[in-house]
Write an enzyme that holds these catalytic residues in place. Structure first.
Site, PDB file in Angstrom:
ATOM      1  N   HIS A 155       0.830  -1.221   0.000  1.00 51.06           N
ATOM      2  CA  HIS A 155       0.000   0.000   0.000  1.00 51.06           C
ATOM      3  C   HIS A 155       0.861   1.265   0.000  1.00 51.06           C
ATOM      4  O   HIS A 155       0.445   2.298   0.532  1.00 51.06           O
ATOM      5  CB  HIS A 155      -0.937   0.042   1.220  1.00 51.06           C
ATOM      6  CG  HIS A 155      -1.650  -1.240   1.485  1.00 51.06           C
ATOM      7  ND1 HIS A 155      -2.849  -1.565   0.874  1.00 51.06           N
ATOM      8  CD2 HIS A 155      -1.315  -2.307   2.246  1.00 51.06           C
ATOM      9  CE1 HIS A 155      -3.234  -2.765   1.286  1.00 51.06           C
ATOM     10  NE2 HIS A 155      -2.300  -3.253   2.111  1.00 51.06           N
ATOM     11  N   SER A 276      14.960  21.091 -16.939  1.00 50.36           N
ATOM     12  CA  SER A 276      13.759  21.858 -17.241  1.00 50.36           C
ATOM     13  C   SER A 276      14.161  23.131 -17.968  1.00 50.36           C
ATOM     14  O   SER A 276      15.264  23.637 -17.781  1.00 50.36           O
ATOM     15  CB  SER A 276      13.047  22.205 -15.927  1.00 50.36           C
ATOM     16  OG  SER A 276      12.295  23.386 -16.074  1.00 50.36           O
ATOM     17  N   LYS A 282      15.972  21.431 -11.645  1.00 54.04           N
ATOM     18  CA  LYS A 282      15.332  20.165 -11.992  1.00 54.04           C
ATOM     19  C   LYS A 282      16.255  19.158 -12.670  1.00 54.04           C
ATOM     20  O   LYS A 282      17.127  19.495 -13.455  1.00 54.04           O
ATOM     21  CB  LYS A 282      14.135  20.410 -12.932  1.00 54.04           C
ATOM     22  CG  LYS A 282      12.971  21.109 -12.283  1.00 54.04           C
ATOM     23  CD  LYS A 282      12.333  20.344 -11.135  1.00 54.04           C
ATOM     24  CE  LYS A 282      11.506  19.169 -11.595  1.00 54.04           C
ATOM     25  NZ  LYS A 282      10.309  19.610 -12.317  1.00 54.04           N
ATOM     26  N   GLU A 289       9.462   7.992 -17.488  1.00 57.41           N
ATOM     27  CA  GLU A 289       8.099   8.481 -17.701  1.00 57.41           C
ATOM     28  C   GLU A 289       7.623   8.147 -19.106  1.00 57.41           C
ATOM     29  O   GLU A 289       6.470   7.771 -19.328  1.00 57.41           O
ATOM     30  CB  GLU A 289       8.037   9.989 -17.484  1.00 57.41           C
ATOM     31  CG  GLU A 289       8.183  10.378 -16.025  1.00 57.41           C
ATOM     32  CD  GLU A 289       8.450  11.858 -15.864  1.00 57.41           C
ATOM     33  OE1 GLU A 289       7.694  12.671 -16.408  1.00 57.41           O
ATOM     34  OE2 GLU A 289       9.453  12.205 -15.201  1.00 57.41           O
TER      35      GLU A 289
END
Ligand code: ARG
Length: 455
Positions: A155, A276, A282, A289
């Site tokens: 979980h 970024s 970043k 992804e």
């Protein structure tokens, strides 16, 4: 030029021609198309359906075309409807009348069925090799992290201690199953359909077994209607590849999480991360992804195949031309994901201290504390309840199980003694989970040996 010229008074309209053709997609099957045609004409010659001289000319012409395509001297242009038409036209332009005999006792329907099978056989083998490389890279990382303790989750809550090696090997198991599935599908693909012709076989005395041997197939199809209209093996492969992507996507999701400052369990190498355009701080895990995102397209291709086939009457229907775009896309996507992921795994840094810190904080040794009591005679359910109360005490007093004093423990139960601390230390928790399949370094080493034997 259309192959069916005699029956028609007019040429196909340019719009329809454009819509109808598949050469842009199926041109990548040029090599298997040529190999299939050579085997077919050798058989025609053996069966005395064409002459030795014609066969020789056809074979020589086809081999030249293959060489010219590979050297870039012949460009597969978009004037032909599909790759089969292109090769036949190019051959006839090259050698004249003998070229027109190549298609005797054959139809594009069994020809395309043969070509896809030959093409997918090669691709399936490639995919298995790629998966083996991925497994190898995961195992190499696992070998270096047999003692790297981290929290295991259920979980998404810290649950029990595991090691990073144990974690990585879970993915190895998944990819090993993917290989087994691909090997099974390979057997489905490995069946030779030529001789089914358009749908009803042929009156020519063909030797289908000869073609099967010549092209290295295991078996032949036994019903000509099914032989030309079966695409189960394409859907099977799409299904296998969807499962591969599901596994890659789960792994990717965890990489995304673990690169975040909230976890910081791993750091990706600069050459496998992006920045970024506006936020200077970043460092983004774009590769993983994208893998997660591409999964949707591969699932889509599976649904495309199932839906395309679901209401098709026997035998061949032009709908089936749409099979190739989908399966080629799935193959290309899975291959690209795997070859991009491997160096990313090889170069990533494992932040062991952060993993261990997270493992120390989450009460992930609570089960071990309950086991300690139950091994000393307390029924497990009571031990579980009492440990819950100890955890509550620890949370309320800003402690972890390892920092509660023995005096305090004894207030909870007389069964507690000094050996408790060793029993609930993360090191012991890991080492004692030595059951087959468990996270103990000894158990994981055995798992690695078994996996290495399989690949
Ligand atoms: N390009 C076609 C395909 O991929 C080849 C078979 C065409 N057969 C036909 N009868 N039109 O399915």
């Amino acid at each position: 030029m259309e192959l069916w010229k005699g029956r028609f008074a007019k040429e196909l309209s340019p719009i329809t021609n454009n819509f109808n053709q598949s050469i842009g997609i199926d041109k990548r099957m040029y090599k298997v198309d040529i190999e299939g045609s050579i085997a077919h004409t050798k058989m025609l010659e053996k069966q005395k359906i064409i002459t030795k001289e014609d066969q020789k000319q056809i074979e020589k012409g086809l081999k030249e075309i293959l060489k010219e395509i590979e050297e870039g001297k012949t460009v597969i242009n978009s004037n032909s409807e599909d790759i089969h038409t292109f090769i036949e036209e190019t051959l006839t332009n090259k050698i004249g009348d003998a070229g027109k005999k190549m298609h005797t006792a054959r139809s594009r329907n069994d020809q395309v069925a043969l070509d896809i099978r030959m093409y997918l056989k090669e691709e399936t083998q490639d995919l298995i090799l790629d998966l083996k490389k991925l497994i190898k890279s995961l195992i190499d990382k696992a070998k270096n992290n047999l003692y790297t303790i981290m929290p295991g989750y259920t979980h998404m809550q810290r649950a029990q201690p595991i090691t990073f090696a144990h974690y990585l090997m879970a993915y190895v198991e998944m990819f090993l199953r993917d290989i087994t599935r691909l090997e099974n599908t390979y057997q489905e693909i490995n069946v030779m359909p030529l001789g089914s012709c358009a749908l009803a076989g042929t009156t020519y005395d063909l030797d289908r077994e000869y073609v099967k041997e010549e092209l290295g197939f295991d078996d032949i199809t036994y019903n000509s209607l099914d032989g030309v209209s079966d695409r189960d093996f394409v859907i099977d492969l799409e299904s296998n590849l969807s499962i591969v992507m599901m596994h890659l996507s789960r792994f990717s999701e965890e990489m995304v999480l673990w690169c975040s400052w909230e976890f910081k369990f791993i750091e990706l190498d600069d050459s496998y991360s992006t920045g970024s355009s506006i936020m200077p701080q970043k460092k983004n895990p774009d590769i993983t992804e994208l893998i997660r995102g591409k999964t949707g397209r591969v699932y889509g291709n599976l649904i495309q195949g199932l839906t395309m086939m679901k209401s098709l009457p026997l035998a061949y229907n032009k709908d089936m031309q749409e099979d190739k775009k989908a399966i080629f896309d799935s193959i290309d996507t899975v291959k690209a994901c795997i070859i991009t992921l491997i160096p990313m795994i090889d170069t990533m840094t494992i932040l062991k201290d952060n993993m261990e810190l997270a493992a120390k904080k989450g009460f992930i040794n609570a089960t071990d504390c309950a086991d300690y009591l139950s091994k000393k005679g307390m029924p497990f359910r009571d031990a579980y309840k009492l440990t819950g109360e100890i955890v509550k005490y620890a949370i309320d007093n800003d402690k972890v199980l390892d920092t509660i004093s023995i005096e305090k423990y004894k207030e909870f139960s007389k069964l507690f003694e000094d050996d408790l601390y060793d029993e609930i230390s993360l090191k012991t928790c890991i080492e004692k989970r030595n059951v087959i399949g468990g996270p103990a370094p000894e158990a994981v080493k055995k798992e690695i040996d078994i996996a290495l034997k399989k690949i």
